[in-house]
Motif scaffolding. Structure first.
Motif, PDB file in Angstrom:
ATOM      1  N   VAL A 240       9.678   3.543  -9.442  1.00 53.83           N
ATOM      2  CA  VAL A 240       9.534   3.158  -8.032  1.00 53.83           C
ATOM      3  C   VAL A 240       8.417   3.960  -7.355  1.00 53.83           C
ATOM      4  N   LEU A 241       8.130   5.148  -7.842  1.00 52.29           N
ATOM      5  CA  LEU A 241       7.071   5.963  -7.246  1.00 52.29           C
ATOM      6  C   LEU A 241       5.700   5.315  -7.400  1.00 52.29           C
ATOM      7  N   GLY A 242       5.570   4.369  -8.326  1.00 53.55           N
ATOM      8  CA  GLY A 242       4.316   3.653  -8.524  1.00 53.55           C
ATOM      9  C   GLY A 242       4.363   2.205  -8.064  1.00 53.55           C
TER      10      GLY A 242
ATOM     11  N   ASP B 294       0.839  -1.200   0.000  1.00 54.03           N
ATOM     12  CA  ASP B 294       0.000   0.000   0.000  1.00 54.03           C
ATOM     13  C   ASP B 294       0.872   1.247   0.000  1.00 54.03           C
ATOM     14  N   VAL B 295       1.975   1.207   0.754  1.00 57.05           N
ATOM     15  CA  VAL B 295       2.862   2.365   0.902  1.00 57.05           C
ATOM     16  C   VAL B 295       4.309   1.889   0.996  1.00 57.05           C
ATOM     17  N   LEU B 296       5.213   2.655   0.393  1.00 57.68           N
ATOM     18  CA  LEU B 296       6.648   2.512   0.642  1.00 57.68           C
ATOM     19  C   LEU B 296       7.035   3.690   1.513  1.00 57.68           C
ATOM     20  N   LEU B 297       7.565   3.439   2.689  1.00 57.13           N
ATOM     21  CA  LEU B 297       7.986   4.502   3.599  1.00 57.13           C
ATOM     22  C   LEU B 297       9.485   4.699   3.449  1.00 57.13           C
TER      23      LEU B 297
ATOM     24  N   VAL C 181       5.337   6.545  -2.570  1.00 58.52           N
ATOM     25  CA  VAL C 181       6.455   6.556  -1.623  1.00 58.52           C
ATOM     26  C   VAL C 181       6.219   7.718  -0.667  1.00 58.52           C
ATOM     27  N   TRP C 182       6.143   7.420   0.614  1.00 57.53           N
ATOM     28  CA  TRP C 182       5.925   8.452   1.626  1.00 57.53           C
ATOM     29  C   TRP C 182       7.242   8.761   2.311  1.00 57.53           C
TER      30      TRP C 182
END
Length: 193
Positions: free
Chosen positions: A129-131, A115-118, A137-138
């Protein structure tokens, strides 16, 4: 049936984190609000920018006279918190000041159905990578690019700003969105408050 927890991937340079980042990883590893699905370690971290000598001298004096018992920047080993999560090692490509992931590495990340890359490591990211995670990416932002090489919160203290802002932003293929802004009183004497 209970709703599933958000699946989070961590982007790290090393398993030793500043205390503030360790606290976030500790909460994630507890598994109550999110599932730590994968830990991505930077196989080729950038060398830290050398801080100006005047700043290093000020920082040494600050630590000597104002060191808090729980120094926000002190390195804390996160390995025990991460040992149950799968690991990937990725060596990013460097393009124009950004870290870019190879297509095979992005596919490996997508396989974790995140769901999220921290982002708590790597340099500024760009490209596919942003997708790799549904919500991008947070990352936490304490400063702008003009302030690189000096730790977060230092300029606000040196300039005498009344407040210091921290932002939680999501970077996606569609752009950047700030999810949360936090303002806190700037310490008057030390980075430790």
């Amino acid at each position: 049936m209970a709703p599933s927890l958000p699946r989070v991937g961590l982007l790290l340079d090393a398993p030793v984190l500043p205390r503030w980042a360790h606290r976030i990883v500790w909460q994630l590893a507890g598994g109550e609000s999110a599932e730590l699905a994968v830990v991505v370690r930077n196989a080729a971290p950038r060398r830290a920018a050398r801080r100006p000598s005047a700043f290093r001298a000020w920082e040494a004096l600050d630590r000597r006279f104002f060191r808090a018992p729980n120094d926000y920047a002190e390195g804390v080993a996160a390995s025990p918190l991460l040992e149950r999560a799968p690991f990937l090692e990725i060596a990013p490509l460097r393009r124009g000041g950004f870290d870019v992931f190879d297509a095979k590495d992005v596919e490996a990340l997508r396989a974790f159905d995140l769901d999220v890359l921290l982002q708590l490591g790597f340099g500024p990211l760009e490209g596919e990578v942003l997708g790799a995670a549904r919500h991008g990416v947070w990352c936490f932002a304490h400063d702008d690019l003009a302030r690189r090489g000096v730790p977060p919160l230092a300029w606000e203290l040196l300039w005498g700003d009344d407040a210091t802002e921290t932002r939680l932003a999501a970077h996606t293929p569609g752009g950047r969105r700030v999810h949360q802004r936090s303002l806190a009183a700037t310490g008057r004497n030390s980075l430790d408050g």
